[in-house]
Design a protein around this motif. Structure first.
Motif, PDB file in Angstrom:
ATOM      1  N   VAL A  13     -50.304  31.896 -26.990  1.00 29.91           N
ATOM      2  CA  VAL A  13     -49.254  31.881 -26.191  1.00 29.91           C
ATOM      3  C   VAL A  13     -48.476  30.473 -25.995  1.00 29.91           C
ATOM      4  CG1 VAL A  13     -48.475  32.749 -23.762  1.00 29.91           C
ATOM      5  CG2 VAL A  13     -50.050  33.832 -24.849  1.00 29.91           C
ATOM      6  N   GLY A  14     -49.151  29.495 -25.675  1.00 33.27           N
ATOM      7  CA  GLY A  14     -48.585  28.178 -25.788  1.00 33.27           C
ATOM      8  C   GLY A  14     -47.721  27.698 -26.995  1.00 33.27           C
ATOM      9  N   SER A  15     -48.159  28.072 -28.125  1.00 30.89           N
ATOM     10  CA  SER A  15     -47.688  27.747 -29.427  1.00 30.89           C
ATOM     11  C   SER A  15     -46.272  28.623 -29.443  1.00 30.89           C
ATOM     12  CB  SER A  15     -48.664  28.049 -30.662  1.00 30.89           C
ATOM     13  OG  SER A  15     -48.954  29.161 -30.957  1.00 30.89           O
ATOM     14  N   HIS A  16     -46.462  29.888 -29.270  1.00 25.90           N
ATOM     15  CA  HIS A  16     -45.144  30.644 -29.086  1.00 25.90           C
ATOM     16  C   HIS A  16     -44.202  30.120 -28.296  1.00 25.90           C
ATOM     17  CE1 HIS A  16     -46.012  33.567 -32.316  1.00 25.90           C
ATOM     18  NE2 HIS A  16     -47.110  33.581 -31.940  1.00 25.90           N
ATOM     19  N   LEU A  17     -44.716  29.688 -26.989  1.00 22.22           N
ATOM     20  CA  LEU A  17     -43.660  29.544 -26.082  1.00 22.22           C
ATOM     21  C   LEU A  17     -42.998  28.176 -26.444  1.00 22.22           C
ATOM     22  CD1 LEU A  17     -42.298  29.526 -23.098  1.00 22.22           C
ATOM     23  CD2 LEU A  17     -44.456  28.274 -22.196  1.00 22.22           C
ATOM     24  N   CYS A  18     -43.726  27.154 -27.072  1.00 25.71           N
ATOM     25  CA  CYS A  18     -43.200  26.329 -27.526  1.00 25.71           C
ATOM     26  C   CYS A  18     -42.181  26.278 -28.674  1.00 25.71           C
ATOM     27  CB  CYS A  18     -44.211  25.135 -28.193  1.00 25.71           C
ATOM     28  SG  CYS A  18     -43.840  23.477 -28.806  1.00 25.71           S
ATOM     29  N   ASP A  19     -42.398  27.101 -29.425  1.00 27.10           N
ATOM     30  CA  ASP A  19     -41.403  27.700 -30.556  1.00 27.10           C
ATOM     31  C   ASP A  19     -40.000  28.057 -29.607  1.00 27.10           C
ATOM     32  OD1 ASP A  19     -43.131  27.141 -32.649  1.00 27.10           O
ATOM     33  OD2 ASP A  19     -43.811  29.229 -32.726  1.00 27.10           O
ATOM     34  N   PHE A  20     -40.247  29.018 -28.925  1.00 29.00           N
ATOM     35  CA  PHE A  20     -39.182  29.732 -28.086  1.00 29.00           C
ATOM     36  C   PHE A  20     -38.472  28.396 -27.540  1.00 29.00           C
ATOM     37  CE2 PHE A  20     -37.013  31.038 -24.437  1.00 29.00           C
ATOM     38  CZ  PHE A  20     -36.365  32.264 -24.869  1.00 29.00           C
ATOM     39  N   LEU A  21     -39.038  27.246 -26.617  1.00 24.54           N
ATOM     40  CA  LEU A  21     -38.343  26.563 -26.075  1.00 24.54           C
ATOM     41  C   LEU A  21     -37.431  25.657 -27.164  1.00 24.54           C
ATOM     42  CD1 LEU A  21     -40.967  25.557 -23.064  1.00 24.54           C
ATOM     43  CD2 LEU A  21     -38.706  26.967 -23.006  1.00 24.54           C
ATOM     44  N   LEU A  22     -38.162  25.010 -27.989  1.00 24.32           N
ATOM     45  CA  LEU A  22     -37.589  24.235 -28.762  1.00 24.32           C
ATOM     46  C   LEU A  22     -36.161  25.072 -29.646  1.00 24.32           C
ATOM     47  CD1 LEU A  22     -40.657  22.787 -31.027  1.00 24.32           C
ATOM     48  CD2 LEU A  22     -39.013  21.669 -29.269  1.00 24.32           C
ATOM     49  N   GLU A  23     -36.459  26.267 -29.739  1.00 25.34           N
ATOM     50  CA  GLU A  23     -35.082  26.973 -30.477  1.00 25.34           C
ATOM     51  C   GLU A  23     -33.984  27.382 -29.390  1.00 25.34           C
ATOM     52  OE1 GLU A  23     -34.192  31.167 -33.024  1.00 25.34           O
ATOM     53  OE2 GLU A  23     -36.451  30.489 -32.736  1.00 25.34           O
ATOM     54  N   ASN A  24     -34.405  27.639 -28.362  1.00 24.90           N
ATOM     55  CA  ASN A  24     -33.534  28.096 -27.149  1.00 24.90           C
ATOM     56  C   ASN A  24     -33.129  27.193 -26.108  1.00 24.90           C
ATOM     57  OD1 ASN A  24     -32.992  31.094 -28.102  1.00 24.90           O
ATOM     58  ND2 ASN A  24     -35.360  30.793 -28.044  1.00 24.90           N
ATOM     59  N   THR A  25     -33.651  26.046 -25.940  1.00 27.90           N
ATOM     60  CA  THR A  25     -33.284  25.003 -25.151  1.00 27.90           C
ATOM     61  C   THR A  25     -33.241  23.608 -25.536  1.00 27.90           C
ATOM     62  OG1 THR A  25     -35.363  24.158 -24.674  1.00 27.90           O
ATOM     63  CG2 THR A  25     -34.697  26.202 -23.443  1.00 27.90           C
TER      64      THR A  25
END
Length: 344
Positions: A13-25
């Motif tokens: 979950v943490g790695s996917h959250l990092c992916d999401f935040l890097l792409e969307n924020t």
């Protein structure tokens, strides 16, 4: 620039959250990990971290108060996603003290570190996500299950030391919100899976075993535990989008939400779906392994997520079939690279 801190960034979950935040924020992302944490799930991010391109790794441990104080003091994150935990229910039966210490006292240590920083700086007021689990509801008899699914006010009846630890995690989040004016919001996420899911969880070990069978590494037998438990599945990529919305869409201190998918089936149906995607589907046999059975199973995990959906507008977008296909392909790719695995 806003800063986000993710405990457990090296997990699924943490790695996917990092992916999401890097792409969307445009936030800077600080990932908390132990010095010995496996980096497999964040391997694709290490180049960015080495170049310090909005991604930084911070060493700390939930079982070491001083390390957490240092991280909070150094980073002063605007958003904290507390995902780190001993997260495997079956292991908690043989390691209950470690599970309780890491999940309950570890959460307390982190929140204390934040509280201490807030006491030193009146202007510091982060928004904090405390990740509990649907396992807090435990073994709900069919006759007591609400028609719309398990809602937030259903009684806790934890069925493992892991579940007990997550009850403590959940209550700690609410306590710190109420006692110290901290913006802490708790979640009870139901089953969520996808690429990078650990092989100790049922759907991921199924996928891994099938991929190993396809590669000729093990006989065509998938070993299983209880196939009759009901689960409602969400994709991990939908889950991390929910976590982002949790802390950015009018967060309410002390609130708590169920989050989950919309596809419910028995664990055995999940296995059949994965087998149906295999070129070896006509050869595969199923065998019950007593070591994969829990002493007590939380076997009726169907969520009512209307509260969270009404507050944020979040809904799952990725289908169950797509999630299972992506999970199976994740294991196929790892095996094709020649990686070696325990047959667990």
């Amino acid at each position: 620039m806003k800063k986000a801190l993710i405990t457990g960034i090296t997990g699924m979950v943490g790695s996917h959250l990092c992916d999401f935040l890097l792409e969307n924020t445009e936030w800077e992302i600080y990932g908390v990990c132990r010095w010995r944490s496996p980096l497999d799930n964040v391997e694709h991010l290490l180049g960015r971290a080495n170049q310090k391109q909005r991604l930084y790794f911070e060493y700390a441990d939930l079982n070491d108060q001083i390390s957490l104080i240092h991280v909070i003091e150094a980073v002063k994150p605007d958003y904290i996603f507390h995902l780190a935990a001993q997260s495997y229910p079956l292991t908690s039966f043989t390691a209950p003290i470690d599970t309780l210490n890491t999940n309950i006292l570890g959460t307390c240590r982190l929140l204390e570190a934040v509280r201490m920083e807030m006491s030193r700086d009146d202007a510091y007021h982060p928004v904090i996500h405390v990740c509990a689990s649907s396992e807090v509801f435990g073994k709900i008899p069919l006759e007591k299950k609400p028609a719309e699914g398990i809602h937030e006010e259903c009684q806790f009846h934890p069925a493992s030391p892991y579940a007990i630890s997550k009850v403590g995690t959940d209550l700690l989040g609410r306590y710190y919100a109420e006692a110290f004016d901290m913006t802490v919001v708790s979640t009870r996420m139901f089953t969520h899976t996808g690429p990078r899911r650990g092989d100790v969880f049922h759907e991921s070990t199924f996928a891994k075993q099938i991929a190993m069978i396809e590669a000729g590494l093990i006989p065509p037998v998938v070993k299983v535990g209880n196939l009759d438990s009901l689960r409602t599945y969400a994709d991990v990529r939908d889950a991390v989008r929910a976590y982002y919305m949790l802390l950015t869409v009018d967060p309410v201190a002390g609130e708590y939400y169920n989050i989950g998918g919309t596809y419910t089936c028995k664990v055995g149906d999940t296995l059949n779906t994965l087998i149906s995607m295999s070129k070896k589907k006509d050869e595969i046999r199923i065998e019950t392994d007593p070591e994969r059975l829990r002493p007590i199973d939380a076997d009726l995990q169907i969520p009512d997520c209307r509260k969270f959906q009404a507050h944020t507008g979040w809904k799952p977008e990725i289908s169950f079939e797509q999630t299972m296909e992506d999970l199976l392909n994740y294991w196929r790719k790892r095996i094709q690279r020649g990686e070696q695995f325990l047959t667990r």
